[in-house]
Motif scaffolding. Structure first.
Motif, PDB file in Angstrom:
ATOM      1  N   THR B  47       6.218  -9.403  -6.720  1.00  0.00           N
ATOM      2  CA  THR B  47       5.944  -8.445  -7.788  1.00  0.00           C
ATOM      3  C   THR B  47       6.203  -9.058  -9.161  1.00  0.00           C
ATOM      4  O   THR B  47       5.445  -8.837 -10.111  1.00  0.00           O
ATOM      5  CB  THR B  47       6.804  -7.183  -7.593  1.00  0.00           C
ATOM      6  OG1 THR B  47       6.520  -6.632  -6.306  1.00  0.00           O
ATOM      7  CG2 THR B  47       6.520  -6.141  -8.642  1.00  0.00           C
ATOM      8  N   GLN B  90       2.765  -1.251  -6.983  1.00  0.00           N
ATOM      9  CA  GLN B  90       3.004  -0.625  -5.691  1.00  0.00           C
ATOM     10  C   GLN B  90       3.196   0.880  -5.909  1.00  0.00           C
ATOM     11  O   GLN B  90       3.823   1.275  -6.893  1.00  0.00           O
ATOM     12  CB  GLN B  90       4.257  -1.236  -5.069  1.00  0.00           C
ATOM     13  CG  GLN B  90       4.410  -0.876  -3.630  1.00  0.00           C
ATOM     14  CD  GLN B  90       5.540  -1.650  -2.975  1.00  0.00           C
ATOM     15  OE1 GLN B  90       6.248  -2.390  -3.634  1.00  0.00           O
ATOM     16  NE2 GLN B  90       5.691  -1.478  -1.684  1.00  0.00           N
ATOM     17  N   ASP B 169      -0.636  -4.738  -5.866  1.00  0.00           N
ATOM     18  CA  ASP B 169       0.669  -4.976  -5.236  1.00  0.00           C
ATOM     19  C   ASP B 169       0.803  -4.055  -4.028  1.00  0.00           C
ATOM     20  O   ASP B 169       0.926  -2.842  -4.189  1.00  0.00           O
ATOM     21  CB  ASP B 169       1.795  -4.710  -6.242  1.00  0.00           C
ATOM     22  CG  ASP B 169       3.119  -5.306  -5.783  1.00  0.00           C
ATOM     23  OD1 ASP B 169       3.177  -5.810  -4.645  1.00  0.00           O
ATOM     24  OD2 ASP B 169       4.087  -5.264  -6.567  1.00  0.00           O
TER      25      ASP B 169
END
Ligand code: ADP
Ligand code: MG
Lengths: 266, 287
Positions: B47, B90, B169
């Motif tokens: 990330t 995410q 992500d």
């Protein structure tokens, strides 16, 4: 993107030290005593003794002074501001004059006193939070408040709320940062525009933050109920607080030092 | 070359008591038209790497070039960079805040200075790209959608900026199998039909083997492999096992067959390839 990175107030740092092992109740009471004394003491010798006592406490905790001083940084402005206000507004012997502003001997004296008091106040509370885990802290507060249960103060619930709040502060900060980054990736701009515009710009952060926090609160409530949580009545603790001889010695020494610092007027 | 990371390191809370080294000495070049898959354990820095790629965080060491320009030399250019390189975090649905899907998707292009008249066009197009109907969705609340739909709307809200590169992500995290395959077909479309460059993090090796043209394996803040899926799943199986990453199941099965002495080729990525190999093996045995 370093919005929330410098907050160390309330940070717990684990070390294997005598201070860390003290009962949280003892530490909370110590801090209350220190703060009371700070505002009673009226001599430089007294301040010197308390300062020395704080220094010993922090050294015993094996926490680097860097951490402690970090907590002071954000409040440096307030301390200097108070100092200046006192310099210029206290009536008395004028020893220096700038334009229409007079600096008085009493002003310097009082300003310095207040600054030292604020400084010690922060030092002692940092000392407490650096060496006491949030859980121990709330356990301690619950126990200390439990005598208030007689007058129906919900001590356990207050402590539980504090525990939950403390537990979620880092989570919320992390989340805020993530949301800010995500909105910046969508071209959001948090740095320019007039006041109204800026407040509007914060909606894309605040709204998701609240929505997620409510979801989380909901989940937590369900999880607690699923485990049959029903409040404080008759609840036992996994970690029992116990006061032993070190705690006794510590509190006696503390009391002695604080009384001496108050009474000592050279 | 489009994106170039030169000896990039990143440390969270630098010079603080709790500093964490997230990335060290990353060298990476990304060209237009690539489909890159990034794999690695939780906490290995994936990330963080993605955030560096579109200038959300500044490397603590090293430089990042996009179209040969050092992006942190001129901060005013950062917004342009983010227009070129779209990043979907995410659980991107956690960033929804508008009352309807139209406004949610229009947020990006509006910020990027797209004129009001063109917003409709832009929202329409991005919904179409994620295979959702403009008329039936535009007035609905983004919070009323199913998990899979939310995810696609969130990706549409990035697509609306019209970036050349889409960074995703863990896009399929916690989706049900059906929504997951729907989303994957959307991603394949983005790559093949709309010619977007894709950089994607995923823990699902099957997906990676099937979709990515290039796989980057990360461990403890470093890139330890960077190759085609076939090469990685052929040559580095033991290494991958060592660091505890799983292989696509077919690849693993064929690998085990080979290990017990069966004459099959290694580096099998899909069920079809495996079928061919096994049929060959069976026929061989019949003879
Ligand atoms: N905002 C942050 N503050 C401090 N440390 C972080 C932050 N984000 C990630 N880290 C740390 O950096 C390392 C890499 O994290 P990350 O890039 O999120 O890994 P991945 O996405 O591969 O799981 C981890 O050790 C993580 O704990
Ligand atoms: Mg991650």
């Amino acid at each position: 993107m370093m919005f929330f990175r410098n907050i160390t107030i309330g940070q717990y740092i684990y070390r294997d030290s005598i201070i860390h092992k003290l009962d949280p109740r003892v530490k909370i009471i110590t801090v209350i005593l220190i703060i009371t004394t700070i505002f009673l003491v009226n001599s430089w010798t007294g301040f010197f003794i308390i300062g020395f006592y704080l220094f010993i406490n922090i050294s015993l905790a094996k926490v680097h002074p860097k951490f402690v001083l970090k907590g002071i940084k954000p409040l440096l402005f307030i301390i200097s501001f108070t100092l200046l206000i006192h310099f210029f507004t206290t009536p008395g012997d004028i020893i220096y004059r700038i334009w229409i502003l007079n600096i008085t001997r009493e002003g310097i004296h009082r300003g310095l006193f207040i600054s030292v008091r604020l400084f010690y106040l922060i030092l002692s509370t940092s000392w407490l939070t650096l060496t006491t885990s949030p859980i121990a802290l709330t356990d301690g507060i619950e126990k200390l408040l439990s005598f208030l249960k007689i007058i129906r103060v919900p001590a356990h619930e207050i402590a539980m709320m504090m525990t939950i709040a403390l537990r979620f502060i880092p989570t919320l900060m992390e989340e805020t940062e993530k949301i800010i980054k995500a909105q910046i990736a969508r071209g959001a701009d948090f740095e320019s525009g007039n006041l109204v515009k800026r407040i509007q710009n914060f909606l894309p952060i605040i709204i998701p933050l609240f929505i997620n926090a409510f979801h989380r609160a909901d989940d937590l409530a369900i999880a607690m109920e699923a485990r049959c949580y029903r409040g404080g009545e008759g609840r036992t603790h996994y970690r029992q607080l116990s006061i032993n001889s070190i705690d006794h010695v510590f509190i006696i020494i503390t009391l002695f030092i604080l009384i001496v610092s108050y009474l000592w007027v050279v | 070359m489009f994106i170039h990371l030169k000896d990039v390191s990143y440390t969270y809370n630098l010079n603080m008591p709790f500093e964490t080294v997230a990335l060290k000495g990353i060298n990476l070049k990304v060209n237009r038209g690539e489909f890159i898959g990034i794999i690695g354990h939780t906490g290995c820095g994936k990330t963080t790497l993605l955030q560096l790629l579109n200038g959300l965080i500044e490397p603590t060491k090293g430089q990042i070039f996009i179209e040969n320009i050092d992006i942190h030399k001129n901060k005013k250019k950062l917004k342009e960079i983010r227009k070129k390189i779209g990043l979907s975090f995410q659980y991107p649905e956690n960033q929804f805040f508008e009352e309807n899907i139209f406004k949610e998707i229009a947020f990006g292009p509006k910020n990027m200075g797209v004129a009001e008249e063109q917003l409709v066009q832009s929202v329409k197009k991005s919904l179409q790209m994620v295979d959702m109907d403009y008329q039936s969705f535009k007035d609905r609340s983004p919070f009323s959608l199913s998990g899979g739909e939310m995810r696609r709307v969130a990706i549409a809200s990035i697509l609306a900026i019209d970036p050349e590169v889409i960074i995703l992500d863990e896009p399929t995290a916690s989706l049900d199998p059906q929504s997951c395959s729907k989303l994957l077909s959307v991603i394949v479309d983005l790559y093949q039909k709309y010619h977007k460059t894709i950089i994607m993090v995923s823990h699902n090796m099957e997906i990676m083997a099937k979709l990515a043209r290039r796989i980057i394996v990360m461990e403890k803040g470093e890139i330890i492999m960077d190759d085609t899926p076939r090469n990685i799943f052929q040559k580095s199986i033991d290494r991958l096992e060592d660091i505890g990453l799983s292989l696509p199941q077919v690849t693993y099965t064929m690998y085990k067959l080979k290990k017990i002495g069966k004459p099959v080729s290694s580096g099998i990525l899909t069920v079809e390839e495996a079928k061919e190999e096994i049929l060959k093996l069976v026929n061989e045995n019949k003879k």
